[in-house]
Motif scaffolding. Sequence first.
Motif, short mmCIF file in Angstrom:
data_model
loop_
_atom_site.label_atom_id
_atom_site.label_comp_id
_atom_site.label_asym_id
_atom_site.label_seq_id
_atom_site.Cartn_x
_atom_site.Cartn_y
_atom_site.Cartn_z
N VAL A 88 -3.95 3.23 -12.30
CA VAL A 88 -3.05 2.15 -11.88
C VAL A 88 -2.04 2.65 -10.84
CG1 VAL A 88 -1.22 0.60 -12.70
CG2 VAL A 88 -3.33 0.85 -14.01
N MET A 89 -1.56 3.88 -11.02
CA MET A 89 -0.61 4.46 -10.06
C MET A 89 -1.24 4.59 -8.68
SD MET A 89 1.48 8.10 -10.23
CE MET A 89 0.04 9.12 -9.85
N ILE A 90 -2.48 5.06 -8.63
CA ILE A 90 -3.16 5.24 -7.35
C ILE A 90 -3.40 3.89 -6.67
CG2 ILE A 90 -5.35 5.94 -6.30
CD1 ILE A 90 -5.40 8.29 -8.26
N VAL A 91 -3.79 2.89 -7.44
CA VAL A 91 -3.98 1.55 -6.87
C VAL A 91 -2.66 1.05 -6.26
CG1 VAL A 91 -4.43 -0.86 -7.44
CG2 VAL A 91 -5.90 0.93 -8.37
N GLY A 92 -1.55 1.28 -6.97
CA GLY A 92 -0.26 0.87 -6.45
C GLY A 92 0.13 1.59 -5.17
N LEU A 93 -0.15 2.88 -5.11
CA LEU A 93 0.16 3.66 -3.90
C LEU A 93 -0.63 3.17 -2.70
CD1 LEU A 93 0.24 7.23 -5.49
CD2 LEU A 93 2.20 6.03 -4.49
N VAL A 94 -1.90 2.89 -2.90
CA VAL A 94 -2.73 2.35 -1.81
C VAL A 94 -2.19 0.99 -1.36
CG1 VAL A 94 -5.03 1.50 -1.21
CG2 VAL A 94 -4.80 3.61 -2.53
N GLY A 95 -1.79 0.18 -2.34
CA GLY A 95 -1.23 -1.14 -2.02
C GLY A 95 0.05 -1.04 -1.20
N ALA A 97 0.86 1.30 0.89
CA ALA A 97 0.47 1.67 2.25
C ALA A 97 -0.03 0.46 3.03
CB ALA A 97 -0.59 2.77 2.22
N VAL A 98 -0.90 -0.34 2.41
CA VAL A 98 -1.46 -1.51 3.08
C VAL A 98 -0.37 -2.54 3.39
CG1 VAL A 98 -3.04 -3.47 2.84
CG2 VAL A 98 -3.74 -1.19 2.08
N MET A 99 0.50 -2.82 2.41
CA MET A 99 1.55 -3.81 2.62
C MET A 99 2.60 -3.33 3.62
SD MET A 99 0.71 -6.47 1.02
CE MET A 99 -1.03 -6.07 1.23
N SER A 100 2.76 -2.02 3.73
CA SER A 100 3.70 -1.48 4.72
C SER A 100 3.23 -1.78 6.14
CB SER A 100 3.85 0.03 4.54
OG SER A 100 4.50 0.33 3.32
N SER A 177 9.83 1.01 12.05
CA SER A 177 9.44 2.37 11.67
C SER A 177 9.69 2.67 10.20
CB SER A 177 10.18 3.40 12.53
OG SER A 177 11.58 3.28 12.38
N VAL A 178 10.64 1.94 9.55
CA VAL A 178 10.89 2.20 8.14
C VAL A 178 9.71 1.75 7.27
CG1 VAL A 178 13.38 1.98 8.48
CG2 VAL A 178 12.09 0.00 7.69
N PHE A 179 8.83 0.93 7.83
CA PHE A 179 7.60 0.57 7.14
C PHE A 179 6.48 1.55 7.48
CE2 PHE A 179 9.88 -3.49 7.21
CZ PHE A 179 9.69 -3.94 5.92
N TRP A 180 6.38 1.92 8.73
CA TRP A 180 5.30 2.84 9.14
C TRP A 180 5.37 4.16 8.39
CZ3 TRP A 180 1.37 0.71 11.18
CH2 TRP A 180 1.45 -0.28 12.17
N ILE A 181 6.59 4.64 8.08
CA ILE A 181 6.75 5.95 7.45
C ILE A 181 6.10 6.02 6.07
CG2 ILE A 181 8.96 5.45 6.33
CD1 ILE A 181 7.95 8.74 8.06
N ASN A 182 5.94 4.86 5.42
CA ASN A 182 5.36 4.85 4.08
C ASN A 182 3.88 5.24 4.06
OD1 ASN A 182 7.71 3.94 2.85
ND2 ASN A 182 7.19 1.79 3.16
N ILE A 183 3.18 4.97 5.15
CA ILE A 183 1.72 5.09 5.15
C ILE A 183 1.25 6.54 4.99
CG2 ILE A 183 -0.38 4.59 6.46
CD1 ILE A 183 1.27 2.24 7.73
#
Length: 530
Positions: A88-95, A97-100, A177-183
């Motif tokens: 579940v944690m990995i799914v959230g991390l991928v999400g 990145a995508v939403m960022s 850029s504050v969104f791009w940095i999350n990816i």
Amino acid sequence: MPQSVASRNRSFVSTARQRWAALVVICAAELLVVLDNTVVNVALPSMGLQLRSSISGLQWIVDAYTLTFAGLLLAFGHLGDRYGRKKVMIVGLVGIAVMSIFGAVAADLGQVILARAAMGVCAAAVFPATLALIINIFTDAKERALAIAAWTAMAGFAIAIGPTAGGFLLEHFSWHSVFWINIPVAAAVVVAAIALVPESRASHVGKYDPLGIVLSLVGITVLVWAIIEAPHQGWLSAISVAGYTVGALSLVAFVWWELRTDSPVLDMNLFRIRRFSLPALAIAVGYFSMFGFLFMITQYFQGVMELSPLEFGIHSLPFAVSIAVGAPVATLIAQRIGTTAVIVFGLLVMSAGMFIAGQVEVETPYLGPVLISMVLMGLGLAIVQGPATESIMSSVSLDEAGAGSAVNDTTREAGGTLGVAVLGSIVASIYTTKVGPKIDAIPDAIMEPYQKAFARETVVSVIEIVKAPTNPLFATQKAELVYAMKAASLEGFQLASFVTVGAALTCAVVVAIFLPWKRPEGSVFLVTTR
């Protein structure tokens, strides 16, 4: 007795090196989630200027994330217990990145708020899993206390690097850029988690509780919406009262349903355990104060002191460092003298910090009350959250680690969301009342209608007003308006700080009276103390 899933999972982290390596990855996942809040706080003024947002719009950029985060923590805590916390944690991390990506390419305020709300959903999948994984990986009581202390300190570290990193990005790039940095951060953590973090899940789980999830999400969302919009709609207007009523009734229905369903998303019986419920209350009040304080101090540094985003980040470092240093120290001290004394002391320190913050005026120098208030606020929060988290997690069984972690996180986010909503709305009400007539008196030839609307909403508009070219004939009037805007915002800060002081002191009294002062015998993390 059959071996539990949790027990089997721990065999994969039998060495200390494996356990601490897993902890580093878990804390990195936590860092990303907390970073999303602290970085965006620095970007709010830039967003407000470019997107022509009102102060309620800026509040929603913050609260869209925290609302979905808080509302879905319980659901994802149970999903982690059921299907695997690491998964579940990995799914959230991928999400995230995508939403960022969606946030980075957003073209208007609505798109930014929508992206933030979606990121909050994904963050809700990550956060409960982090603490639940720690509880299952670290079986030794002393190691577990150290791991929890590191987990709480990471929040302080995120606060430390968030404003500074955000300020650096805004100094060289746009707010996107504050969104791009999350990816790249999310991608790196996903790879490390797959390699180093063991899976764990509960050995027994009940049915899912969709009605409970819906009622909790509706109650929190509607109530906070009503509070945020109250300065514009009227605190006692029909629409505001309707919002309060619907939110409160939904939460009452949620409690009623959770007490009667066989498989509640939130086991209300946990709140009968004083070492669970009272520390949770202290965390909620602490985050109510901290999130409100951060929202206000963002406007103070950039609207009143007129600092650049990077300067703001540097000036806020003492607050963040105080949290990062104080959390692990307080947790270890609580192991020796007991949780109650430490939590009460932390609440008193926090209330002192907010009281001093309420005395700040336009001419107040940074090296003085401003710095002192930040250090005291940071230390107070750190002293509260480390021991309180350890107490909460010591009150649930290993199979309930995900649910217990979700409750711990929900109290943080619910408190933080209300902090931004309530304290931000108090500031907005006073500021608009004081500044509105002065702005309305300015001819349209000097300030365009959209400039007036923005200036009437938030002191951050000072940045644009100061930079705008002005006829020398109106220089004095412009300076008087800017000073009046700063003074009005600080008047709102003062009342908001008094509300925070009252909440912290009341909570300190309640904890001192009802939470046992003597530490329970032994160091076993089970439900034993009522």
